[in-house]
Design a protein around this motif. Structure first.
Motif, PDB file in Angstrom:
ATOM      1  N   LEU A  39      16.707   4.542   4.303  1.00 34.19           N
ATOM      2  CA  LEU A  39      16.202   3.132   4.590  1.00 34.19           C
ATOM      3  C   LEU A  39      16.513   2.849   5.895  1.00 34.19           C
ATOM      4  CD1 LEU A  39      17.810   1.819   1.209  1.00 34.19           C
ATOM      5  CD2 LEU A  39      15.258   2.233   1.828  1.00 34.19           C
ATOM      6  N   GLU A  40      15.573   2.694   6.780  1.00 33.33           N
ATOM      7  CA  GLU A  40      15.611   2.427   8.283  1.00 33.33           C
ATOM      8  C   GLU A  40      16.412   1.237   8.538  1.00 33.33           C
ATOM      9  OE1 GLU A  40      12.003   2.894  10.429  1.00 33.33           O
ATOM     10  OE2 GLU A  40      12.960   2.227  12.336  1.00 33.33           O
ATOM     11  N   ARG A  41      17.331   1.441   9.440  1.00 35.02           N
ATOM     12  CA  ARG A  41      18.119   0.097  10.121  1.00 35.02           C
ATOM     13  C   ARG A  41      17.232  -0.578  11.076  1.00 35.02           C
ATOM     14  NH1 ARG A  41      22.709  -1.888   9.197  1.00 35.02           N
ATOM     15  NH2 ARG A  41      23.781   0.092   8.153  1.00 35.02           N
ATOM     16  N   TYR A  42      17.117  -1.879  10.823  1.00 31.77           N
ATOM     17  CA  TYR A  42      16.584  -2.622  12.010  1.00 31.77           C
ATOM     18  C   TYR A  42      17.560  -3.451  12.836  1.00 31.77           C
ATOM     19  CZ  TYR A  42      12.289  -0.965   9.852  1.00 31.77           C
ATOM     20  OH  TYR A  42      11.211  -0.452   9.089  1.00 31.77           O
ATOM     21  N   THR A  43      18.363  -4.041  12.110  1.00 28.04           N
ATOM     22  CA  THR A  43      19.574  -4.885  12.405  1.00 28.04           C
ATOM     23  C   THR A  43      20.768  -4.366  11.855  1.00 28.04           C
ATOM     24  OG1 THR A  43      19.505  -6.540  10.959  1.00 28.04           O
ATOM     25  CG2 THR A  43      18.261  -6.776  13.014  1.00 28.04           C
ATOM     26  N   GLU A  44      21.969  -4.808  12.204  1.00 28.09           N
ATOM     27  CA  GLU A  44      23.388  -4.612  11.429  1.00 28.09           C
ATOM     28  C   GLU A  44      23.276  -5.139  10.235  1.00 28.09           C
ATOM     29  OE1 GLU A  44      26.450  -7.452  13.219  1.00 28.09           O
ATOM     30  OE2 GLU A  44      25.059  -7.161  14.763  1.00 28.09           O
ATOM     31  N   LEU A  45      22.377  -5.933   9.696  1.00 25.28           N
ATOM     32  CA  LEU A  45      22.215  -6.565   8.378  1.00 25.28           C
ATOM     33  C   LEU A  45      21.152  -6.026   7.541  1.00 25.28           C
ATOM     34  CD1 LEU A  45      22.538 -10.457   9.353  1.00 25.28           C
ATOM     35  CD2 LEU A  45      24.414  -8.845   8.316  1.00 25.28           C
TER      36      LEU A  45
ATOM     37  N   ARG B 122       1.387  -2.491   9.249  1.00 21.66           N
ATOM     38  CA  ARG B 122       2.170  -1.829   8.213  1.00 21.66           C
ATOM     39  C   ARG B 122       3.614  -2.062   8.517  1.00 21.66           C
ATOM     40  NH1 ARG B 122       0.492   2.972   4.557  1.00 21.66           N
ATOM     41  NH2 ARG B 122      -1.960   2.306   4.364  1.00 21.66           N
ATOM     42  N   PHE B 123       4.471  -2.187   7.656  1.00 20.72           N
ATOM     43  CA  PHE B 123       5.793  -2.198   7.924  1.00 20.72           C
ATOM     44  C   PHE B 123       6.597  -1.814   6.586  1.00 20.72           C
ATOM     45  CE2 PHE B 123      10.006  -4.343   8.958  1.00 20.72           C
ATOM     46  CZ  PHE B 123       9.909  -4.232  10.475  1.00 20.72           C
ATOM     47  N   ALA B 124       7.915  -1.303   6.840  1.00 14.78           N
ATOM     48  CA  ALA B 124       8.756  -0.785   5.586  1.00 14.78           C
ATOM     49  C   ALA B 124       8.909  -1.992   4.460  1.00 14.78           C
ATOM     50  CB  ALA B 124       9.989  -0.525   6.149  1.00 14.78           C
ATOM     51  N   LEU B 125       9.145  -1.618   3.345  1.00 12.59           N
ATOM     52  CA  LEU B 125       9.451  -2.736   2.138  1.00 12.59           C
ATOM     53  C   LEU B 125      10.583  -3.161   2.161  1.00 12.59           C
ATOM     54  CD1 LEU B 125       7.215  -0.820  -0.636  1.00 12.59           C
ATOM     55  CD2 LEU B 125       6.644  -2.877   0.353  1.00 12.59           C
TER      56      LEU B 125
ATOM     57  N   LEU C   6       6.757  -9.738  15.135  1.00 13.23           N
ATOM     58  CA  LEU C   6       6.035  -8.852  15.530  1.00 13.23           C
ATOM     59  C   LEU C   6       4.757  -8.413  14.831  1.00 13.23           C
ATOM     60  CD1 LEU C   6       9.325  -6.704  16.489  1.00 13.23           C
ATOM     61  CD2 LEU C   6       7.538  -7.950  18.268  1.00 13.23           C
ATOM     62  N   THR C   7       4.654  -9.333  13.663  1.00 14.76           N
ATOM     63  CA  THR C   7       3.620  -8.511  12.700  1.00 14.76           C
ATOM     64  C   THR C   7       2.162  -8.738  13.364  1.00 14.76           C
ATOM     65  OG1 THR C   7       3.687 -10.735  11.787  1.00 14.76           O
ATOM     66  CG2 THR C   7       5.070  -9.220  10.685  1.00 14.76           C
ATOM     67  N   ARG C   8       1.247  -7.817  12.793  1.00 12.54           N
ATOM     68  CA  ARG C   8      -0.039  -7.978  13.267  1.00 12.54           C
ATOM     69  C   ARG C   8      -0.929  -7.615  12.113  1.00 12.54           C
ATOM     70  NH1 ARG C   8      -2.659  -3.604  12.956  1.00 12.54           N
ATOM     71  NH2 ARG C   8      -4.719  -3.355  13.885  1.00 12.54           N
TER      72      ARG C   8
ATOM     73  N   GLN D  20       0.752  -1.240  -0.074  1.00  9.83           N
ATOM     74  CA  GLN D  20       0.001   0.039  -0.081  1.00  9.83           C
ATOM     75  C   GLN D  20       0.879   1.361   0.114  1.00  9.83           C
ATOM     76  OE1 GLN D  20      -3.141   0.446  -0.465  1.00  9.83           O
ATOM     77  NE2 GLN D  20      -4.081   1.797   1.004  1.00  9.83           N
ATOM     78  N   ASP D  21       0.894   1.647  -1.269  1.00  9.08           N
ATOM     79  CA  ASP D  21       1.946   3.145  -1.327  1.00  9.08           C
ATOM     80  C   ASP D  21       3.310   2.672  -1.017  1.00  9.08           C
ATOM     81  OD1 ASP D  21      -0.371   4.598  -1.677  1.00  9.08           O
ATOM     82  OD2 ASP D  21      -0.669   4.723   0.671  1.00  9.08           O
ATOM     83  N   LEU D  22       4.132   3.250  -0.254  1.00  8.17           N
ATOM     84  CA  LEU D  22       5.604   2.825   0.060  1.00  8.17           C
ATOM     85  C   LEU D  22       5.701   1.940   1.227  1.00  8.17           C
ATOM     86  CD1 LEU D  22       7.253   6.411  -0.591  1.00  8.17           C
ATOM     87  CD2 LEU D  22       6.523   4.580  -1.971  1.00  8.17           C
ATOM     88  N   GLU D  23       4.728   1.366   1.698  1.00  2.08           N
ATOM     89  CA  GLU D  23       4.734   0.391   2.616  1.00  2.08           C
ATOM     90  C   GLU D  23       4.242  -1.143   2.637  1.00  2.08           C
ATOM     91  OE1 GLU D  23       5.039   2.688   7.092  1.00  2.08           O
ATOM     92  OE2 GLU D  23       3.108   3.172   5.638  1.00  2.08           O
ATOM     93  N   LEU D  24       4.038  -2.077   3.348  1.00  5.06           N
ATOM     94  CA  LEU D  24       3.472  -3.211   3.232  1.00  5.06           C
ATOM     95  C   LEU D  24       2.524  -3.274   4.293  1.00  5.06           C
ATOM     96  CD1 LEU D  24       4.394  -5.629   5.415  1.00  5.06           C
ATOM     97  CD2 LEU D  24       6.222  -5.879   4.037  1.00  5.06           C
ATOM     98  N   VAL D  25       1.250  -4.122   3.986  1.00  8.31           N
ATOM     99  CA  VAL D  25       0.330  -4.168   5.139  1.00  8.31           C
ATOM    100  C   VAL D  25      -0.018  -5.724   5.209  1.00  8.31           C
ATOM    101  CG1 VAL D  25      -2.273  -4.169   5.740  1.00  8.31           C
ATOM    102  CG2 VAL D  25      -1.063  -2.204   4.589  1.00  8.31           C
ATOM    103  N   PHE D  26       0.424  -6.377   6.222  1.00  8.83           N
ATOM    104  CA  PHE D  26       0.177  -7.700   6.612  1.00  8.83           C
ATOM    105  C   PHE D  26      -1.532  -8.062   6.370  1.00  8.83           C
ATOM    106  CE2 PHE D  26       4.073  -7.012   8.390  1.00  8.83           C
ATOM    107  CZ  PHE D  26       5.026  -7.965   7.869  1.00  8.83           C
ATOM    108  N   ILE D  27      -1.873  -9.088   5.621  1.00  6.31           N
ATOM    109  CA  ILE D  27      -3.224  -9.394   5.383  1.00  6.31           C
ATOM    110  C   ILE D  27      -3.366 -10.641   6.266  1.00  6.31           C
ATOM    111  CG2 ILE D  27      -4.861 -10.264   3.690  1.00  6.31           C
ATOM    112  CD1 ILE D  27      -3.980  -7.218   3.398  1.00  6.31           C
ATOM    113  N   GLU D  28      -2.494 -11.409   6.497  1.00  8.26           N
ATOM    114  CA  GLU D  28      -2.823 -12.518   7.433  1.00  8.26           C
ATOM    115  C   GLU D  28      -1.497 -13.079   7.942  1.00  8.26           C
ATOM    116  OE1 GLU D  28      -4.351 -14.136   9.627  1.00  8.26           O
ATOM    117  OE2 GLU D  28      -6.135 -14.792   8.591  1.00  8.26           O
ATOM    118  N   ARG D  29      -1.745 -13.773   9.051  1.00 10.02           N
ATOM    119  CA  ARG D  29      -0.556 -14.536   9.634  1.00 10.02           C
ATOM    120  C   ARG D  29      -0.837 -15.793  10.397  1.00 10.02           C
ATOM    121  NH1 ARG D  29       0.135 -11.663  15.190  1.00 10.02           N
ATOM    122  NH2 ARG D  29      -1.574 -13.274  15.054  1.00 10.02           N
TER     123      ARG D  29
END
Lengths: 245, 245
Positions: free
Chosen positions: B154-160, B125-128, B119-121, B100-109
């Protein structure tokens, strides 16, 4: 006007999920230019999406906002592990529903692959007086809701559907006494469901059920299983803060 | 005004699912009487619900309408049996997402009970640029979407996490070439995800993934499994009429 925006959204339903501009105008009674302008605003925000076929559909952004409803996804997230347990031990259909006005809305469903086919659709509505979950929700609804349902014609789905208000009233009293509801071939002639309430201190807010093939069902054996599941979800709900389901 | 109604809905988010009248006024910048009047209309329709605590929450009616979004529940209903199969054979986390636009939306898990915590809900939403599903969706997004993501920090979540646009561009090319994406500890240091595209003739509309503990993951073994799942959902989507996902 708020009401015009909502009227546009109201035009969409499970049987009409995609509408052209002129269908939208016809269904809302608004002039075409008004519909066009408001639909464009809703598309810009993401409440509607317009496909390559020119039809409007409900947009993902509205689904996202809707997912914040405590009685929708909030309840579903709490109930799903319990529903999965019920499914694992029975491999039957498991359903979760809440009451909205004089009907029920299915919030979640796990469909057993080899279980009796059920027609329910997540987000779909159904009458309160026929299914197991509906009988539980109706039995614990405010008196004015019960009276409205009892006063209106009760639709017949099978020859076993209870359509006599006096019989339905007795049935609801029995549901409250027993702590669970059984709908035996009252929706389709091949299915039986056993449902139990999900409670918060203020009352019953949802119902959970197993739907099984009528000819292999033993309601007396299934009831404790479903009641226990209802109690687990109730406890999860009561310990989650600020859910206000 | 359509925009004022939508601004009221916009005030609600996963971190602010319940708001008082004055919080609504503050977040929308509208005067209190206006907010009060519009909120009352939204409550009457069922888009909002007001709890005993006086707070407003998203109402079940909005969840119902949102459930009509083809890219929400429609896609989810088609994908769920395949996701359940993936879960049955792996007992790992299975995820489904759309852009959705510049992010993703989790539809199911489907969350594996003994699998690595994620952590997804659903509805979140989350970065692509970090997750497996995000990399698949970004790799197949229109060029202008890719350029916008590559041009922004581009946001850094971990060193990788890949935060260098040039490296990310090469990674996306590799995702297109391989037909799947691997995110190895790029979101959290304990998880690895393998994702594959879900396609209609017009392009990639969703992505499906397995998220597993990094230390027991073999991406090369998981990739065909996830790719096959993506193809099954794609086929289901292409044979369902008028879905316009």
């Amino acid at each position: 006007m708020t009401s015009k925006v909502l009227a546009l959204l109201d035009a969409f339903s499970p049987s009409t999920p995609a509408l052209t501009l002129s269908e939208l105008a016809r269904r809302t009674g608004m002039p075409l230019p008004t519909v066009y302008r408001r639909a464009a605003e809703l598309v810009a925000w993401g409440a509607l999406e317009r496909g390559d076929d020119g039809r409007y559909r409900i947009g993902l952004r509205l689904w996202e906002v809707g997912s914040l409803a405590p009685r929708g996804l909030g309840l579903r997230e709490l109930a799903l592990p319990v529903m999965e347990d019920l499914y694992e031990v029975t491999h039957e259909n498991v359903q979760l529903a809440v009451r909205q006005d004089l009907e029920l809305v299915f919030i979640e469903r796990i469909a057993g692959r080899h279980a009796v086919p059920v027609l329910t659709r997540v987000g779909g509505r159904f009458a309160l007086h026929a299914t197991g979950v509906g009988l539980v929700l109706l039995a614990h609804a405010p008196a004015e809701v019960q009276e409205q349902v009892l006063a209106a014609p009760l639709e017949r789905y099978t020859e076993l559907t209870i359509t006599d208000p006096k019989r339905l009233r007795r049935c609801l009293a029995e549901v409250r006494r027993a702590g669970y509801a059984v709908s035996d071939r009252q929706v389709t002639m091949d299915a039986l469901s056993v449902a139990a309430p999900i409670r918060v201190p203020e009352g019953v807010v949802a119902a959970i059920s197993l739907v099984v093939a009528h000819d292999r069902a033993d309601p007396v054996a299934l009831a404790p299983l479903v009641q226990a599941a209802g109690r687990v979800v109730s406890r999860a709900l009561n310990s989650s803060t600020g859910s206000a389901v």
